[in-house]
Scaffold this motif. Structure first.
Motif, PDB file in Angstrom:
ATOM      1  N   ILE A 174      14.709  11.042  -0.689  1.00  0.00           N
ATOM      2  CA  ILE A 174      12.936  12.246  -0.834  1.00  0.00           C
ATOM      3  C   ILE A 174      12.089  10.893  -1.506  1.00  0.00           C
ATOM      4  N   VAL A 175      11.976  10.964  -2.824  1.00  0.00           N
ATOM      5  CA  VAL A 175      11.080   9.251  -3.427  1.00  0.00           C
ATOM      6  C   VAL A 175      11.034   8.485  -2.604  1.00  0.00           C
ATOM      7  N   GLN A 176      12.426   8.144  -2.007  1.00  0.00           N
ATOM      8  CA  GLN A 176      11.116   6.644  -1.103  1.00  0.00           C
ATOM      9  C   GLN A 176      10.090   6.862  -0.158  1.00  0.00           C
ATOM     10  N   LEU A 217       1.050  -1.345   0.516  1.00  0.00           N
ATOM     11  CA  LEU A 217       0.533  -0.122  -0.030  1.00  0.00           C
ATOM     12  C   LEU A 217       1.370   1.193   0.171  1.00  0.00           C
ATOM     13  N   LEU A 218       1.785   1.453   0.941  1.00  0.00           N
ATOM     14  CA  LEU A 218       2.521   1.811   0.850  1.00  0.00           C
ATOM     15  C   LEU A 218       3.569   2.651  -0.251  1.00  0.00           C
ATOM     16  N   ALA A 219       3.774   1.889  -0.716  1.00  0.00           N
ATOM     17  CA  ALA A 219       4.897   1.449  -2.337  1.00  0.00           C
ATOM     18  C   ALA A 219       3.299   2.296  -3.819  1.00  0.00           C
ATOM     19  N   ASP A 220       2.228   1.714  -3.191  1.00  0.00           N
ATOM     20  CA  ASP A 220       1.612   1.889  -4.764  1.00  0.00           C
ATOM     21  C   ASP A 220       0.724   3.632  -4.167  1.00  0.00           C
ATOM     22  N   ARG A 221       0.929   4.001  -2.952  1.00  0.00           N
ATOM     23  CA  ARG A 221       0.643   5.717  -2.568  1.00  0.00           C
ATOM     24  C   ARG A 221       1.640   6.465  -2.777  1.00  0.00           C
ATOM     25  N   ARG A 222       2.850   5.787  -2.719  1.00  0.00           N
ATOM     26  CA  ARG A 222       4.110   6.739  -3.687  1.00  0.00           C
ATOM     27  C   ARG A 222       4.400   6.968  -4.449  1.00  0.00           C
ATOM     28  N   ARG A 223       3.662   6.152  -6.051  1.00  0.00           N
ATOM     29  CA  ARG A 223       3.418   6.256  -7.610  1.00  0.00           C
ATOM     30  C   ARG A 223       2.483   7.779  -7.223  1.00  0.00           C
ATOM     31  N   GLY A 224       1.512   6.996  -6.421  1.00  0.00           N
ATOM     32  CA  GLY A 224       0.274   7.979  -7.071  1.00  0.00           C
ATOM     33  C   GLY A 224      -0.231   7.289  -8.355  1.00  0.00           C
ATOM     34  N   ASP A 225      -0.715   8.538  -8.529  1.00  0.00           N
ATOM     35  CA  ASP A 225      -1.932   8.680 -10.343  1.00  0.00           C
ATOM     36  C   ASP A 225      -0.780   8.046 -11.437  1.00  0.00           C
ATOM     37  N   ARG A 226      -1.062   6.936 -11.794  1.00  0.00           N
ATOM     38  CA  ARG A 226      -0.168   6.656 -13.109  1.00  0.00           C
ATOM     39  C   ARG A 226      -0.342   7.133 -13.448  1.00  0.00           C
ATOM     40  N   GLY A 227      -1.496   8.327 -14.673  1.00  0.00           N
ATOM     41  CA  GLY A 227      -1.483   9.377 -15.476  1.00  0.00           C
ATOM     42  C   GLY A 227      -0.472  10.017 -14.740  1.00  0.00           C
ATOM     43  N   VAL A 228       0.386  10.513 -14.442  1.00  0.00           N
ATOM     44  CA  VAL A 228       1.083  11.654 -13.851  1.00  0.00           C
ATOM     45  C   VAL A 228       2.592  11.104 -13.711  1.00  0.00           C
ATOM     46  N   PRO A 229       3.086  11.454 -15.080  1.00  0.00           N
ATOM     47  CA  PRO A 229       4.469  10.885 -15.026  1.00  0.00           C
ATOM     48  C   PRO A 229       5.265  10.835 -13.664  1.00  0.00           C
ATOM     49  N   ALA A 230       6.384   9.533 -13.682  1.00  0.00           N
ATOM     50  CA  ALA A 230       7.085   9.357 -12.215  1.00  0.00           C
ATOM     51  C   ALA A 230       7.536  10.370 -12.225  1.00  0.00           C
ATOM     52  N   LEU A 231       8.339  10.713 -10.724  1.00  0.00           N
ATOM     53  CA  LEU A 231       9.132  11.932 -10.711  1.00  0.00           C
ATOM     54  C   LEU A 231      10.917  11.028 -11.080  1.00  0.00           C
TER      55      LEU A 231
END
Length: 369
Positions: A64-66, A18-32
């Motif tokens: 920071i990302v993690q 769940l943490l990894a999913d929330r970290r990634r956020g909306d898949r429609g937004v490019p990953a940082l």
């Protein structure tokens, strides 16, 4: 018990997913990307490097990302990684007077050798949200300035010419500089150890303490001698070579705070110093550090210790945000047995209290009758 353990393990694994999913956020937004964080969230990266005691921009960006932007968690991650790295030795002391200065300001002299360099700062900006940034607005290229002289002398050197500020001082030949990453803290501390602890102390905590000294909680009437930001070269002595080996350059922020001192039996009236040096661009942290450093020299200066910022054990023991986080967040862990013991104790105390109350009420009735 085995079923409970397995159930707990599955719950923890689900929490990680769940943490990894929330970290990634909306898949429609490019990953940082890490380079985006390094280049555009540079001050956050600098804080993680400074308080994590590891100068590596990409690793700080990864942390920071993690951590989903939780800088204290990112600092924790960087420190943990740092413990896995081999230690090759210690570099030579850095000569910050030879810094390739990007920003250098002084509140004590308007005109000083080398001049005032405003550099990149929020000091003169309007504190208004800029909607252009939401649209990816491009900034104008800054004007190029003339090359800086090889050495930019410090404000303290100007005061030293008249003998109006304490000398830099020299360490004894047999002095071995401490290393708080390898040795446990012991009180009282030498100043070099104390400065190391302050350098990676929590910015907010030191800022609050520095502010307290300006509000009268401690003897302080500070002036910013100068703040300078720029790159310094690191050099390492190698036993097999007759010269030092350059390792590269790092950006640092240095602050010398100038304070009044009425003198003592051993020293004439003069200015004294508070010192701050941190990785990256972090002048607020360097200034807060220098205020705390001067406050913590109270005993050395023969001043009364009347405030929290002057108490070495209080400041150093509570300035580390990783340790503070551990103590606070451990309260989330199971304390079932301890709480049951407390619960039984409160129940017994409550029963004794109620019994005394009932006895008092009975005595009052008998007296009334």
């Amino acid at each position: 018990m085995y079923v409970a353990v397995k159930g707990g393990e599955a719950a923890i694994q689900n929490a990680h997913r769940l943490l990894a999913d929330r970290r990634r956020g909306d898949r429609g937004v490019p990953a940082l990307r890490l380079d985006q964080i390094v280049e555009q969230l540079a001050l956050g990266v600098d804080r993680v490097m400074a308080e994590g005691s590891l100068y590596d921009r990409e690793l700080a960006a990864l942390a920071i990302v993690q951590s989903r932007g939780d800088l204290i968690e990112a600092i924790f991650l960087v420190r943990a990684y740092r413990t896995t790295l081999p230690r090759f030795g210690y570099t030579r002391p850095v000569d910050t007077a030879a810094m390739q200065v990007e920003r250098r300001v002084s509140a004590t002299y308007k005109d000083l050798p080398g001049g005032q360099l405003l550099g990149p700062t929020f000091d003169y900006t309007h504190r208004l949200l800029d909607p252009e940034l939401a649209n990816g607005g491009e900034a104008e290229e800054p004007a190029q300035r003339d090359a800086q002289p090889e050495r930019m002398s410090r404000v303290s050197e100007i005061l030293a010419q008249e003998g109006l500020i304490e000398a830099d001082g020299e360490l004894p030949d047999d002095h071995v500089t401490g290393d708080i990453t390898r040795e446990p803290l012991e009180f009282p501390m030498e100043r070099d150890i104390r400065l190391q602890a302050l350098s990676r102390g929590d910015e907010g905590f030191l800022l609050a303490l520095g502010y307290s000294t300006q509000r009268g909680y401690g003897r302080s009437h500070p002036f910013v001698g100068e703040v300078r930001i720029g790159e310094v070269e690191l050099e390492l002595d190698v036993p097999e070579l007759p010269f030092a080996v350059p390792l590269g350059r790092i950006r640092v922020t240095e602050c010398q705070m100038v304070n009044q001192f009425k003198g003592s039996a051993k020293a004439p009236p003069q200015f004294t110093r508070g010192y701050g040096l941190v990785f990256g661009q972090s002048e607020r942290k360097a200034m807060a550090m220098s205020l705390c450093d001067r406050a913590l020299r109270a005993r050395e200066m023969g001043e009364d210790i009347t405030a929290a910022a002057q108490d070495e054990e209080f400041v150093i023991s509570h300035s580390d945000n990783v340790q503070a986080t551990g103590f606070v967040e451990h309260l989330k862990l199971p304390h079932y047995v301890d709480f049951q013991a407390e619960l039984d104790l409160v129940r017994r105390m409550r029963a004794e209290h109620d019994a005394r109350e009932d006895a008092g009420v009975a005595e009052t009735r008998e007296a009334a009758e």
